[in-house]
Design a protein around this motif. Structure first.
Motif, PDB file in Angstrom:
ATOM      1  N   GLU A 268      24.967   7.399 -30.625  1.00 30.47           N
ATOM      2  CA  GLU A 268      25.004   5.944 -29.696  1.00 30.47           C
ATOM      3  C   GLU A 268      24.870   6.404 -27.780  1.00 30.47           C
ATOM      4  O   GLU A 268      24.220   5.228 -27.672  1.00 30.47           O
ATOM      5  N   SER A 269      24.047   7.572 -27.879  1.00 30.13           N
ATOM      6  CA  SER A 269      22.799   7.378 -27.111  1.00 30.13           C
ATOM      7  C   SER A 269      21.246   7.120 -26.968  1.00 30.13           C
ATOM      8  O   SER A 269      20.824   7.143 -25.688  1.00 30.13           O
ATOM      9  N   ILE A 270      21.032   6.989 -28.675  1.00 33.99           N
ATOM     10  CA  ILE A 270      19.977   6.249 -27.920  1.00 33.99           C
ATOM     11  C   ILE A 270      19.767   5.120 -28.787  1.00 33.99           C
ATOM     12  O   ILE A 270      20.952   4.974 -29.578  1.00 33.99           O
ATOM     13  N   PRO A 271      18.802   4.317 -28.225  1.00 27.96           N
ATOM     14  CA  PRO A 271      18.565   3.164 -28.316  1.00 27.96           C
ATOM     15  C   PRO A 271      18.651   2.528 -29.441  1.00 27.96           C
ATOM     16  O   PRO A 271      19.074   1.164 -30.490  1.00 27.96           O
ATOM     17  N   ALA A 272      17.527   3.276 -30.705  1.00 27.22           N
ATOM     18  CA  ALA A 272      17.160   3.297 -32.556  1.00 27.22           C
ATOM     19  C   ALA A 272      17.238   4.387 -32.567  1.00 27.22           C
ATOM     20  O   ALA A 272      17.298   5.556 -32.076  1.00 27.22           O
ATOM     21  N   ILE A 273      16.952   4.530 -33.791  1.00 29.29           N
ATOM     22  CA  ILE A 273      16.884   5.729 -34.785  1.00 29.29           C
ATOM     23  C   ILE A 273      15.365   6.799 -34.801  1.00 29.29           C
ATOM     24  O   ILE A 273      14.656   5.887 -35.313  1.00 29.29           O
ATOM     25  N   GLN A 274      15.850   7.313 -33.270  1.00 30.09           N
ATOM     26  CA  GLN A 274      14.454   8.059 -33.285  1.00 30.09           C
ATOM     27  C   GLN A 274      14.496   9.357 -32.653  1.00 30.09           C
ATOM     28  O   GLN A 274      15.626   9.826 -32.303  1.00 30.09           O
ATOM     29  N   ALA A 275      13.305  10.411 -33.099  1.00 24.63           N
ATOM     30  CA  ALA A 275      13.508  11.492 -32.247  1.00 24.63           C
ATOM     31  C   ALA A 275      14.475  11.353 -31.215  1.00 24.63           C
ATOM     32  O   ALA A 275      13.672  10.588 -29.578  1.00 24.63           O
ATOM     33  N   ALA A 276      14.583  12.122 -29.892  1.00 20.16           N
ATOM     34  CA  ALA A 276      15.175  12.308 -29.070  1.00 20.16           C
ATOM     35  C   ALA A 276      15.139  13.399 -28.427  1.00 20.16           C
ATOM     36  O   ALA A 276      16.358  14.755 -29.098  1.00 20.16           O
ATOM     37  N   GLU A 277      15.647  13.647 -26.691  1.00 19.58           N
ATOM     38  CA  GLU A 277      16.232  14.878 -26.604  1.00 19.58           C
ATOM     39  C   GLU A 277      16.740  14.978 -24.963  1.00 19.58           C
ATOM     40  O   GLU A 277      15.996  13.564 -24.351  1.00 19.58           O
ATOM     41  N   GLY A 278      17.939  15.083 -24.155  1.00 24.87           N
ATOM     42  CA  GLY A 278      17.914  14.711 -23.132  1.00 24.87           C
ATOM     43  C   GLY A 278      20.004  15.013 -23.055  1.00 24.87           C
ATOM     44  O   GLY A 278      19.767  15.932 -24.069  1.00 24.87           O
ATOM     45  N   SER A 279      19.930  14.604 -22.251  1.00 21.65           N
ATOM     46  CA  SER A 279      21.748  14.573 -21.478  1.00 21.65           C
ATOM     47  C   SER A 279      22.562  13.379 -22.224  1.00 21.65           C
ATOM     48  O   SER A 279      21.613  12.397 -21.296  1.00 21.65           O
ATOM     49  N   THR A 280      23.845  13.393 -22.379  1.00 28.76           N
ATOM     50  CA  THR A 280      24.733  12.042 -22.417  1.00 28.76           C
ATOM     51  C   THR A 280      26.175  11.734 -21.740  1.00 28.76           C
ATOM     52  O   THR A 280      26.523  13.336 -21.577  1.00 28.76           O
ATOM     53  N   ASN A 281      26.313  11.027 -21.122  1.00 27.56           N
ATOM     54  CA  ASN A 281      27.566  10.761 -21.059  1.00 27.56           C
ATOM     55  C   ASN A 281      28.307   9.797 -21.174  1.00 27.56           C
ATOM     56  O   ASN A 281      29.022   8.960 -20.373  1.00 27.56           O
ATOM     57  N   ILE A 282      27.292   9.259 -21.898  1.00 28.35           N
ATOM     58  CA  ILE A 282      28.262   7.748 -23.419  1.00 28.35           C
ATOM     59  C   ILE A 282      30.081   8.271 -23.005  1.00 28.35           C
ATOM     60  O   ILE A 282      30.208   9.568 -23.345  1.00 28.35           O
ATOM     61  N   PHE A 283      30.481   7.039 -22.736  1.00 25.24           N
ATOM     62  CA  PHE A 283      32.025   6.868 -22.718  1.00 25.24           C
ATOM     63  C   PHE A 283      31.936   5.683 -23.558  1.00 25.24           C
ATOM     64  O   PHE A 283      31.896   4.148 -23.618  1.00 25.24           O
ATOM     65  N   ILE A 284      32.772   6.094 -24.853  1.00 26.12           N
ATOM     66  CA  ILE A 284      32.484   5.496 -25.508  1.00 26.12           C
ATOM     67  C   ILE A 284      34.616   4.576 -26.208  1.00 26.12           C
ATOM     68  O   ILE A 284      35.263   5.555 -25.852  1.00 26.12           O
ATOM     69  N   TYR A 285      34.345   3.762 -26.143  1.00 30.55           N
ATOM     70  CA  TYR A 285      35.680   3.187 -25.395  1.00 30.55           C
ATOM     71  C   TYR A 285      36.237   1.391 -25.832  1.00 30.55           C
ATOM     72  O   TYR A 285      35.151   0.505 -25.490  1.00 30.55           O
ATOM     73  N   PRO A 286      37.210   0.632 -26.429  1.00 31.02           N
ATOM     74  CA  PRO A 286      37.110  -1.357 -26.763  1.00 31.02           C
ATOM     75  C   PRO A 286      36.420  -1.337 -25.749  1.00 31.02           C
ATOM     76  O   PRO A 286      37.499  -1.289 -24.706  1.00 31.02           O
ATOM     77  N   PRO A 287      36.425  -2.639 -25.619  1.00 29.17           N
ATOM     78  CA  PRO A 287      35.262  -3.048 -26.408  1.00 29.17           C
ATOM     79  C   PRO A 287      33.642  -2.457 -27.105  1.00 29.17           C
ATOM     80  O   PRO A 287      33.437  -2.351 -26.154  1.00 29.17           O
ATOM     81  N   TYR A 288      33.342  -2.571 -28.007  1.00 30.06           N
ATOM     82  CA  TYR A 288      31.464  -1.920 -28.065  1.00 30.06           C
ATOM     83  C   TYR A 288      31.706  -1.881 -29.464  1.00 30.06           C
ATOM     84  O   TYR A 288      32.736  -1.806 -30.203  1.00 30.06           O
ATOM     85  N   ALA A 289      30.091  -2.089 -29.012  1.00 22.69           N
ATOM     86  CA  ALA A 289      29.549  -2.853 -30.237  1.00 22.69           C
ATOM     87  C   ALA A 289      28.913  -1.293 -31.090  1.00 22.69           C
ATOM     88  O   ALA A 289      27.711  -0.917 -30.077  1.00 22.69           O
ATOM     89  N   PHE A 290      28.809  -0.751 -32.045  1.00 24.13           N
ATOM     90  CA  PHE A 290      27.797   0.431 -32.320  1.00 24.13           C
ATOM     91  C   PHE A 290      26.687   0.148 -33.229  1.00 24.13           C
ATOM     92  O   PHE A 290      26.994  -1.302 -33.652  1.00 24.13           O
ATOM     93  N   ARG A 291      25.524   0.489 -33.106  1.00 23.28           N
ATOM     94  CA  ARG A 291      24.846   0.661 -32.966  1.00 23.28           C
ATOM     95  C   ARG A 291      23.657   1.014 -34.090  1.00 23.28           C
ATOM     96  O   ARG A 291      23.293   0.760 -35.145  1.00 23.28           O
TER      97      ARG A 291
END
Length: 344
Positions: A268-291
């Motif tokens: 869920e830290s990458i906008p689309a299914i693709q190769a990626a590398e980095g750091s994430t601090n994503i915080f998922i809580y309601p409401p949230y639309a899973f991609r």
């Protein structure tokens, strides 16, 4: 949204203090989001719920023996560290437990004198940055002297050398490859080579990504309002091979089945299914639309935790708390060494 909305009552005796005798003996609650139906199965029954062309997404991070002990060079006072992340070569972000905090420039002796550390920075909530030096590779020393970084709710009365060696095996997934985690991606602990092979035999593909588990995953929420909670960054990597496997499954009508919250966070830290590398601090809580996630295999999580909030975003808060109430009534085993839940 208030943090208390994600609270539930858990009898302490349901907190698993040891892993099951065998990985495949874990129980698995199956939660159907569309109907609210709950089933009680075993992890080995996962083969009945996945099918070609579904793809199983696994976090192949490897837990290092990150809990180390030592003393302050000047006073001899005891020091306990949890190594969180090597932020620069030889410089580690740590959690430090000691009676009196060292100051910048103070020296520490670690791992029975096999490693030396210098305090660089003191931080909040027990965090610090140390420069760690040793005559041999640090990972080699940690394998000899370090202890698996079991979470504090695993509070055994005694910890024998035999148990430490067992934890080094059981607090690690069978597909762990890339060292760097200060905690296990615990949903993956239930898998055996035989279960993975059985899934492959029926056409379920497998994709491995890496997220090194640190404070972002296991730091408790102390804020009254969940949006006031600050998530820490964790490093991740999605390879070209993994991205291609996941994308192909999706294109063929398969489901992306994320094993554990860390796989969810990465996807869920990458906008689309693709190769990626980095750091994430994503915080998922309601409401949230899973991609990028269609189903999740996860363990049972702490009350008021970011992990429970994530699963509530996926299944709905009321349904998730109902499932947890059922899990308590059915005496499921909770947290890292406990049972699991398949959310479809």
């Amino acid at each position: 949204m208030k943090t208390d909305l994600f609270n539930y009552d858990l009898p302490p005796e349901l907190i698993a203090q040891h892993p099951p005798e065998r990985r495949e003996l874990a129980r698995m609650m199956v939660l159907h989001r569309d109907s609210g139906q709950i089933e009680h199965r075993r992890i080995a029954d996962l083969v009945e719920y996945l099918r070609a062309p579904d793809v199983l997404v696994l976090n192949n991070t490897k837990v290092i023996p990150a809990r180390v002990f030592g003393h302050k060079a000047a006073s001899g006072g005891k020091v306990e560290l949890l190594l969180l992340e090597e932020i620069r070569p030889g410089e580690w972000k740590v959690l430090m437990k000691t009676s009196r905090r060292p100051k910048a420039g103070d020296a520490l002796s670690l791992c029975s004198g096999k490693a030396r550390a210098t305090m660089l920075e003191d931080g909040e909530l027990g965090e610090a940055v140390l420069k760690i030096e040793s005559d041999r590779p640090l990972m080699e020393i940690l394998d000899e002297e370090g202890v698996p970084p079991l979470p504090p709710y695993i509070a055994r009365k005694e910890q024998t050398p035999e148990q430490v060696e067992k934890d080094k095996v059981r607090y690690q997934t069978v597909f762990a490859k890339n060292p760097g985690s200060a905690a296990a991606p615990t949903a993956g602990l239930h898998f055996t080579p035989e279960l993975l092979e059985a899934l492959a035999q029926q056409g379920v593909s497998k994709a491995e990504l890496t997220l090194h588990v640190g404070l972002g995953t296991f730091r408790p929420v102390s804020a009254d309002i969940i949006t006031d909670h600050e998530m820490h960054y964790e490093r991740y990597r999605v390879s070209e091979e993994a991205a291609s496997t996941i994308a192909a499954a999706r294109a063929s009508g398969g489901r992306v089945v994320a094993v554990g919250s860390t796989s969810v966070r990465t996807l869920e830290s990458i906008p689309a299914i693709q190769a990626a590398e980095g750091s994430t601090n994503i915080f998922i809580y309601p409401p949230y639309a899973f991609r990028n996630v269609d189903a999740i295999l996860t363990n049972f999580h702490l009350p008021k935790s970011t992990l429970l909030m994530m699963m509530s975003a996926f299944a709905g808060r009321e349904l998730m708390l109902q499932a947890y109430e059922t899990a308590v009534a059915e005496k499921y085993r909770f947290f890292s060494y406990g049972d699991c839940m398949l959310i479809l």
